[in-house]
Design a protein around this motif. Structure first.
Motif, PDB file in Angstrom:
ATOM      1  N   GLY A 479       0.806  -1.140  -0.146  1.00 21.38           N
ATOM      2  CA  GLY A 479       0.011   0.124  -0.146  1.00 21.38           C
ATOM      3  C   GLY A 479       0.994   1.341  -0.123  1.00 21.38           C
ATOM      4  N   HIS A 480       2.051   1.132  -0.259  1.00 17.00           N
ATOM      5  CA  HIS A 480       2.963   2.188  -0.244  1.00 17.00           C
ATOM      6  C   HIS A 480       4.178   2.348  -1.288  1.00 17.00           C
ATOM      7  N   PHE A 481       3.754   2.519  -2.593  1.00 15.71           N
ATOM      8  CA  PHE A 481       2.310   2.672  -3.053  1.00 15.71           C
ATOM      9  C   PHE A 481       2.337   1.775  -4.102  1.00 15.71           C
ATOM     10  N   THR A 482       1.179   1.340  -4.752  1.00 16.61           N
ATOM     11  CA  THR A 482       0.863   0.068  -5.740  1.00 16.61           C
ATOM     12  C   THR A 482       1.522   0.304  -6.633  1.00 16.61           C
ATOM     13  N   THR A 483       1.872   1.349  -7.554  1.00 14.02           N
ATOM     14  CA  THR A 483       2.452   1.309  -8.768  1.00 14.02           C
ATOM     15  C   THR A 483       3.869   1.528  -8.710  1.00 14.02           C
ATOM     16  N   ALA A 484       4.533   2.339  -7.541  1.00 20.01           N
ATOM     17  CA  ALA A 484       5.816   2.593  -7.380  1.00 20.01           C
ATOM     18  C   ALA A 484       6.187   2.692  -5.818  1.00 20.01           C
ATOM     19  N   PRO A 485       6.211   1.444  -5.468  1.00 19.70           N
ATOM     20  CA  PRO A 485       6.531   1.169  -3.981  1.00 19.70           C
ATOM     21  C   PRO A 485       7.729   1.927  -3.440  1.00 19.70           C
ATOM     22  N   ILE A 486       7.843   2.235  -2.245  1.00 21.22           N
ATOM     23  CA  ILE A 486       8.824   2.848  -1.624  1.00 21.22           C
ATOM     24  C   ILE A 486       8.780   2.649   0.045  1.00 21.22           C
ATOM     25  N   LEU A 487       9.955   2.393   0.512  1.00 26.15           N
ATOM     26  CA  LEU A 487      10.039   2.181   1.823  1.00 26.15           C
ATOM     27  C   LEU A 487       9.772   3.146   2.640  1.00 26.15           C
ATOM     28  N   PRO A 488       8.592   3.327   3.664  1.00 29.21           N
ATOM     29  CA  PRO A 488       8.393   4.487   4.382  1.00 29.21           C
ATOM     30  C   PRO A 488       9.180   4.617   5.455  1.00 29.21           C
ATOM     31  N   GLY A 489       9.291   6.021   5.633  1.00 32.30           N
ATOM     32  CA  GLY A 489      10.278   6.725   6.612  1.00 32.30           C
ATOM     33  C   GLY A 489      10.088   5.995   8.038  1.00 32.30           C
ATOM     34  N   VAL A 490       8.825   5.720   8.573  1.00 34.07           N
ATOM     35  CA  VAL A 490       8.803   5.125   9.822  1.00 34.07           C
ATOM     36  C   VAL A 490       9.310   3.505   9.814  1.00 34.07           C
ATOM     37  N   ALA A 491       9.365   2.866   8.772  1.00 32.25           N
ATOM     38  CA  ALA A 491       9.941   1.622   8.462  1.00 32.25           C
ATOM     39  C   ALA A 491      11.334   1.820   8.772  1.00 32.25           C
ATOM     40  N   GLN A 492      12.060   2.847   8.115  1.00 35.17           N
ATOM     41  CA  GLN A 492      13.412   3.149   8.211  1.00 35.17           C
ATOM     42  C   GLN A 492      14.012   3.428   9.615  1.00 35.17           C
ATOM     43  N   VAL A 493      13.222   4.305  10.373  1.00 30.76           N
ATOM     44  CA  VAL A 493      13.541   4.289  11.783  1.00 30.76           C
ATOM     45  C   VAL A 493      13.590   3.056  12.478  1.00 30.76           C
ATOM     46  N   GLU A 494      12.283   2.275  12.191  1.00 27.95           N
ATOM     47  CA  GLU A 494      12.150   1.257  12.976  1.00 27.95           C
ATOM     48  C   GLU A 494      13.475   0.157  12.824  1.00 27.95           C
ATOM     49  N   TRP A 495      13.828   0.055  11.507  1.00 27.53           N
ATOM     50  CA  TRP A 495      14.963  -0.636  10.964  1.00 27.53           C
ATOM     51  C   TRP A 495      16.168  -0.482  11.945  1.00 27.53           C
ATOM     52  N   ALA A 496      16.617   0.870  11.804  1.00 28.78           N
ATOM     53  CA  ALA A 496      17.809   1.432  12.537  1.00 28.78           C
ATOM     54  C   ALA A 496      17.731   1.061  14.005  1.00 28.78           C
ATOM     55  N   LEU A 497      16.377   1.326  14.567  1.00 27.80           N
ATOM     56  CA  LEU A 497      16.394   1.062  16.011  1.00 27.80           C
ATOM     57  C   LEU A 497      16.496  -0.384  16.504  1.00 27.80           C
ATOM     58  N   CYS A 498      16.080  -1.030  15.459  1.00 26.27           N
ATOM     59  CA  CYS A 498      15.971  -2.698  15.620  1.00 26.27           C
ATOM     60  C   CYS A 498      17.144  -3.188  15.589  1.00 26.27           C
ATOM     61  N   LEU A 499      18.152  -2.715  14.719  1.00 27.51           N
ATOM     62  CA  LEU A 499      19.348  -3.363  14.381  1.00 27.51           C
ATOM     63  C   LEU A 499      20.605  -2.729  15.508  1.00 27.51           C
ATOM     64  N   ALA A 500      20.285  -1.412  15.920  1.00 27.57           N
ATOM     65  CA  ALA A 500      21.032  -1.109  16.886  1.00 27.57           C
ATOM     66  C   ALA A 500      20.911  -1.776  18.142  1.00 27.57           C
ATOM     67  N   ARG A 501      19.478  -2.204  18.375  1.00 26.46           N
ATOM     68  CA  ARG A 501      19.436  -2.881  19.865  1.00 26.46           C
ATOM     69  C   ARG A 501      20.129  -4.118  19.836  1.00 26.46           C
ATOM     70  N   GLU A 502      20.148  -4.907  18.633  1.00 24.22           N
ATOM     71  CA  GLU A 502      20.992  -6.252  18.474  1.00 24.22           C
ATOM     72  C   GLU A 502      22.491  -5.939  18.617  1.00 24.22           C
ATOM     73  N   LEU A 503      22.868  -4.921  18.380  1.00 24.46           N
ATOM     74  CA  LEU A 503      24.419  -4.828  18.280  1.00 24.46           C
ATOM     75  C   LEU A 503      24.859  -3.829  19.633  1.00 24.46           C
ATOM     76  N   PHE A 504      24.153  -3.148  20.107  1.00 27.87           N
ATOM     77  CA  PHE A 504      24.615  -2.333  21.391  1.00 27.87           C
ATOM     78  C   PHE A 504      23.559  -2.521  22.459  1.00 27.87           C
TER      79      PHE A 504
END
Length: 565
Positions: A479-504
């Motif tokens: 749904g973000h978006f149907t014809t030209a999908p892109i990674l939402p900003g909130v997902a990028q922040v979640e990825w950064a925090l998720c991986l950081a918690r695994e490392l530090f």
């Protein structure tokens, strides 16, 4: 040399007012100040009618004072391993209150300014502690402990290792919020009259710094296998001050032994046991072939159909109890053969997950591997592995599918096709909690489609660089978006925090976001790099992140974290 005082009589007997109990950054806490802190917590708990209280403290001296204060006030202490929302929510259902570094919304108990002149002997038959399993095969379970069980464990440790540890300061990489850390870095030192360092050594570099700061005083190191596998090379000139090294919480790989012997001057004393059983046995592998475990004082064992049975003063009764381990007896002890609870059935075929993991390690493509059962209508296996240099090289040259096929091929001769792993995840290290335990839930989380599949390129104490292949099947693109999908900003922040918690090791609470910028979109099947940096200042930790690729910077920002207020 300090006299040994059993836990139930510790405050009743007491020590000299100037006796050193704990230290931090060169500052010592003597017995007089420690006992005043215990008294403050005793009065705080005495004011509450409840009986069950959860304690979580970052500082070990404050934790020890609160623990003894609660016990002398007649309370039972629950020992959570973390302060994650789910953990605290479950504790609210089973306890009457909290104390320590927990959110203010839980109304934690605070120490009161009072003194105590007469301490009583504690009741050995009272249940005074509840610890939790690591949840290695499911939800963590609560395990009640009578004071007599803890007293017997401490006495066994002193009888077995007291000579090697006499007069040494206790340093630790493990948390006192787990039974191993509680016994080795708090209860045993208090009874034996040894100084314990109040700060946990989170990173391998911290070990060298702590030993150096303690010099010329003798030290012992209470560690986890995860830390002993990653020892800093600068330890070799400090090893002379180390009296003993202890390892528990999981198996210590044989490949970690040479570094321990060379850098620390001796092989660790490995402790075998569990939260349920307490300590069972020990060994010290000065040579690799020394694999026999010797029982700790007071432990009786027998074997039936390769299953280890034990009778122990560390258990709640004197009955024989079956373990989940398969063993074979030797003239001097026993050897472990693997866990009996890792035998599963797939399409009526008995499968040993431990045997399959050994076959996978024999490929010499992996440093570590774990197989787990995955949820679904049909039982299937998921594989989580840490490739070595050869494994990553195969991925670089031929792709992830090539390593998948090589590992499945290694199992083909000994396993039915239906039992071969169906899903694969490759990572830099198996996930572990503060007790260095790899839980079933943490392994299962690696298969969450929302989590990015990342590879660690570089890492230091406060920075890391990762490579991420952006999976087109990620649900974040829906749904973000149907014809030209892109990674939402909130997902990028979640990825950064998720991986950081695994490392530090980062504070639990999210405080705020700063200087957030999104400059270029991230599309499916992109290959990007994530730069992470951490900086601690006062009571806050700043996590800076930046997503970059050959096209330039995609996003950057700073997440501010802190302990619950």
């Amino acid at each position: 040399m300090a006299n040994f005082i059993s836990l139930e009589r510790l405050l009743f007997t007491g020590r000299e007012s100037t006796f050193r109990v704990a230290k931090n950054a060169g500052q010592s806490m003597d017995y007089d100040n420690f006992i005043k802190e215990v008294a403050r917590w005793y009065h705080a708990f005495s004011l509450h009618s409840g009986h069950r209280f959860a304690l979580y403290f970052n500082d070990s001296a404050t934790f020890a004072a609160a623990l003894l204060g609660a016990w002398h006030a007649g309370k039972c202490v629950y020992l959570p391993s973390d302060t994650l929302p789910a953990t605290l929510q479950k504790l609210q259902e089973s306890t009457d209150g909290f104390a320590g570094d927990v959110p203010a919304a839980l109304s934690p108990i605070a120490a009161a300014n009072e003194s105590v002149s007469n301490w009583q002997v504690l009741d050995l038959n009272s249940v005074m502690l509840v610890v939790f399993t690591s949840g290695s095969s499911g939800e963590p379970c609560a395990i009640p402990k009578k004071l007599s069980q803890l007293v017997s464990e401490v006495a066994a440790l002193e009888a077995c290792f007291g000579k090697q540890s006499a007069g040494a300061t206790v340093l630790a990489t493990v948390s006192h919020q787990h039974i191993y850390g509680l016994l080795f870095r708090i209860l045993w030192p208090l009874s034996a009259g040894r100084i314990f360092d109040t700060e946990r050594l989170v990173y391998p570099e911290d070990i060298a710094a702590a030993i150096s700061n303690a010099s010329p005083e003798a030290t012992i190191l209470v560690a986890s296998p995860a830390h002993l596998k990653r020892l800093p090379e600068q330890l070799d000139w400090l090893a002379q001050s180390l009296r003993a090294i202890f390892s528990s919480g999981g198996p210590l790989p044989a490949e970690a032994l040479p570094a321990c012997r060379n850098l620390l001057g001796s092989a660790p004393f490995e402790i075998y046991g569990s939260s349920e059983t307490g300590g069972i046995a020990w060994r010290q592998r000065q040579q690799d072939h020394q694999t026999v475990w010797r029982t700790l004082p007071g432990i009786a064992i027998r074997v039936e159909n390769e299953t280890l049975f034990l009778r122990s003063p560390h258990l709640s009764n004197n009955d024989w109890q079956a373990s989940n381990d398969r063993v074979t007896l030797t003239p001097n002890g026993f050897e472990l053969l693997g866990r009996s609870d890792r035998i599963i059935k797939i399409e009526e075929k008995r499968i040993s997950l431990s045997a399959m993991e050994q076959a996978l390690l024999a490929t010499e493509l992996l440093d570590d591997v774990r197989l787990i059962t995955l949820p679904g209508p049909r039982l299937s296996l998921g594989l989580i592995a840490c490739p070595n240099e050869a494994g990553w090289c195969l991925i670089d040259k031929q792709g992830k599918k090539a390593l998948n096929q090589a590992l499945r091929h290694a199992l083909a001769d000994s396993s039915e096709a239906s039992a071969l792993p169906r899903r694969f995840r490759y990572t830099w290290a198996l996930p572990s909690n503060t007790q260095s335990k790899t839980t079933h839930a943490a392994l299962l989380a690696l298969f969450d489609p929302r989590r990015p599949e990342a590879r660690l390129i570089e890492r230091s104490k406060d920075a890391a660089l990762l490579e991420i292949d952006v999976n087109a099947g990620s649900p974040f693109f829906d749904g973000h978006f149907t014809t030209a999908p892109i990674l939402p900003g909130v997902a990028q922040v979640e990825w950064a925090l998720c991986l950081a918690r695994e490392l530090f090791e980062l504070p639990a609470a999210f405080l705020r976001m700063e200087v957030l910028k999104f400059q270029q979109v991230i599309r499916p099947r992109s290959q990007i790099q994530l730069e992470l940096k951490t900086l601690s200042k006062d009571s806050e930790t700043m996590l800076t992140f930046k997503f970059v690729s050959a096209a330039g910077t995609h996003a950057s920002g700073r997440i501010v974290l802190g302990n619950p207020a």
